[in-house]
Design a protein around this motif. Structure first.
Motif, PDB file in Angstrom:
ATOM      1  N   ARG A 167       1.128  -1.115  -0.024  1.00 39.39           N
ATOM      2  CA  ARG A 167      -0.408  -0.117   0.169  1.00 39.39           C
ATOM      3  C   ARG A 167       0.653   1.359   0.182  1.00 39.39           C
ATOM      4  O   ARG A 167       0.411   2.086  -0.546  1.00 39.39           O
ATOM      5  CB  ARG A 167      -1.545  -0.374   1.057  1.00 39.39           C
ATOM      6  CG  ARG A 167      -1.989  -1.047   1.023  1.00 39.39           C
ATOM      7  CD  ARG A 167      -2.555  -1.290   2.104  1.00 39.39           C
ATOM      8  NE  ARG A 167      -3.751  -0.273   2.673  1.00 39.39           N
ATOM      9  CZ  ARG A 167      -3.527   0.055   4.345  1.00 39.39           C
ATOM     10  NH1 ARG A 167      -3.832  -1.695   5.031  1.00 39.39           N
ATOM     11  NH2 ARG A 167      -3.978   0.776   5.275  1.00 39.39           N
ATOM     12  N   ALA A 168       2.103   1.282   0.550  1.00 35.97           N
ATOM     13  CA  ALA A 168       3.074   2.151   0.741  1.00 35.97           C
ATOM     14  C   ALA A 168       3.136   2.645  -0.299  1.00 35.97           C
ATOM     15  O   ALA A 168       3.684   3.641  -1.166  1.00 35.97           O
ATOM     16  CB  ALA A 168       3.841   2.552   1.627  1.00 35.97           C
ATOM     17  N   LYS A 205       1.459   5.443  -2.289  1.00 32.31           N
ATOM     18  CA  LYS A 205       1.116   6.845  -1.468  1.00 32.31           C
ATOM     19  C   LYS A 205       2.695   7.223  -1.143  1.00 32.31           C
ATOM     20  O   LYS A 205       2.265   8.281  -1.226  1.00 32.31           O
ATOM     21  CB  LYS A 205       1.289   6.197  -0.205  1.00 32.31           C
ATOM     22  CG  LYS A 205      -0.650   5.377  -0.007  1.00 32.31           C
ATOM     23  CD  LYS A 205      -1.573   5.970   1.216  1.00 32.31           C
ATOM     24  CE  LYS A 205      -2.188   5.988   1.307  1.00 32.31           C
ATOM     25  NZ  LYS A 205      -3.237   7.047   2.307  1.00 32.31           N
ATOM     26  N   VAL A 206       3.748   7.159  -1.433  1.00 32.85           N
ATOM     27  CA  VAL A 206       4.761   7.683  -0.113  1.00 32.85           C
ATOM     28  C   VAL A 206       5.695   8.512  -1.822  1.00 32.85           C
ATOM     29  O   VAL A 206       6.420   9.417  -1.536  1.00 32.85           O
ATOM     30  CB  VAL A 206       5.977   6.864   0.284  1.00 32.85           C
ATOM     31  CG1 VAL A 206       4.840   6.896   2.024  1.00 32.85           C
ATOM     32  CG2 VAL A 206       6.405   5.760  -0.103  1.00 32.85           C
ATOM     33  N   GLY A 207       6.005   8.004  -2.945  1.00 35.65           N
ATOM     34  CA  GLY A 207       6.463   8.342  -4.318  1.00 35.65           C
ATOM     35  C   GLY A 207       8.016   8.324  -3.986  1.00 35.65           C
ATOM     36  O   GLY A 207       8.796   8.845  -4.582  1.00 35.65           O
ATOM     37  N   VAL A 208       8.673   7.301  -2.899  1.00 35.44           N
ATOM     38  CA  VAL A 208      10.164   7.158  -2.915  1.00 35.44           C
ATOM     39  C   VAL A 208      10.221   5.573  -2.698  1.00 35.44           C
ATOM     40  O   VAL A 208       9.118   5.144  -2.808  1.00 35.44           O
ATOM     41  CB  VAL A 208      10.603   7.178  -1.116  1.00 35.44           C
ATOM     42  CG1 VAL A 208      10.746   9.117  -1.380  1.00 35.44           C
ATOM     43  CG2 VAL A 208       9.898   7.455  -0.440  1.00 35.44           C
ATOM     44  N   PRO A 209      11.391   4.743  -2.987  1.00 32.72           N
ATOM     45  CA  PRO A 209      11.164   3.535  -2.471  1.00 32.72           C
ATOM     46  C   PRO A 209      10.648   3.359  -1.359  1.00 32.72           C
ATOM     47  O   PRO A 209      11.374   3.813  -0.479  1.00 32.72           O
ATOM     48  CB  PRO A 209      12.540   3.260  -3.042  1.00 32.72           C
ATOM     49  CG  PRO A 209      13.779   4.696  -3.681  1.00 32.72           C
ATOM     50  CD  PRO A 209      12.476   5.598  -3.276  1.00 32.72           C
ATOM     51  N   VAL A 210      10.340   1.914  -1.524  1.00 36.54           N
ATOM     52  CA  VAL A 210       9.776   1.101  -0.289  1.00 36.54           C
ATOM     53  C   VAL A 210      10.425  -0.697  -0.379  1.00 36.54           C
ATOM     54  O   VAL A 210      10.258  -0.738  -1.406  1.00 36.54           O
ATOM     55  CB  VAL A 210       8.057   0.877  -0.538  1.00 36.54           C
ATOM     56  CG1 VAL A 210       7.788   0.288   0.966  1.00 36.54           C
ATOM     57  CG2 VAL A 210       7.616   2.242  -0.071  1.00 36.54           C
ATOM     58  N   LEU A 211      10.768  -0.498   0.412  1.00 38.28           N
ATOM     59  CA  LEU A 211      11.684  -1.605   0.618  1.00 38.28           C
ATOM     60  C   LEU A 211      11.246  -2.710   1.906  1.00 38.28           C
ATOM     61  O   LEU A 211      11.405  -1.969   2.623  1.00 38.28           O
ATOM     62  CB  LEU A 211      13.308  -1.582   1.248  1.00 38.28           C
ATOM     63  CG  LEU A 211      14.559  -2.659   1.538  1.00 38.28           C
ATOM     64  CD1 LEU A 211      14.261  -3.668  -0.480  1.00 38.28           C
ATOM     65  CD2 LEU A 211      15.496  -2.700   1.916  1.00 38.28           C
TER      66      LEU A 211
END
Length: 157
Positions: free
Chosen positions: A139-140, A143-149
């Motif tokens: 889900r992130a 929403k956040v616009g940066v890489p999600v690890l």
């Protein structure tokens, strides 16, 4: 300095700290930790299903004994304190907060406020939520616009 938002649901173990603090080699990293304590009864059912999927039937049978809501708040505060202290001992800047409602909204707001470079979601496996892409990391990413690890936390310190 690299800025990471670390989203967790329980205290970091020593293995977790080593894992997240070595991701960027020698580069300095400032961590901003968001911790969401355990949820409601719907979460309890999902946790029990995950326990069964992992073959941990004895753990699933005791999910009802896991503190939730206000009872979990004090445990969450302590888990946050322990996690921040461990990150600082490892030589990194660290601050954090407890998030009780709308963790992804809090995450998005924090990412924008501090201009984070990445988000690291460190949780136990949540097979049902992951299957339906309802887990934090899935889900992130929208929403956040940066890489999600997404990383799986270590159970034991």
């Amino acid at each position: 300095m690299f800025t990471s938002v670390l989203m967790i649901e329980k205290a970091l173990t020593s293995a977790d700290v080593e894992f997240v603090t070595t991701l960027h080699g020698e580069e300095g990293v400032a961590f901003h930790v968001l911790l969401q304590p355990r949820g409601d009864q719907a979460d309890r059912l999902l946790r029990a299903i995950d326990d069964i999927a992992l073959g941990e039937l004895d753990v699933a049978a005791h999910e009802a004994e896991t503190p939730e809501g206000e009872d979990a708040a004090a445990m969450g505060e302590r888990a946050l304190e322990v996690s921040l202290a461990a990150l600082r001992v490892a030589g990194h800047e660290a601050d954090g907060q407890i998030v009780e409602d709308h963790p992804l909204d809090a995450l998005r707001g924090l990412v924008e406020e501090i201009e984070a470079d990445e988000v690291i979601v460190l949780t136990d496996p949540h097979y049902v939520e992951e299957f339906f892409h309802r887990d934090w990391a899935s889900r992130a990413r929208h929403k956040v616009g940066v890489p999600v690890l997404k990383l799986f936390s270590h159970s034991k310190a």
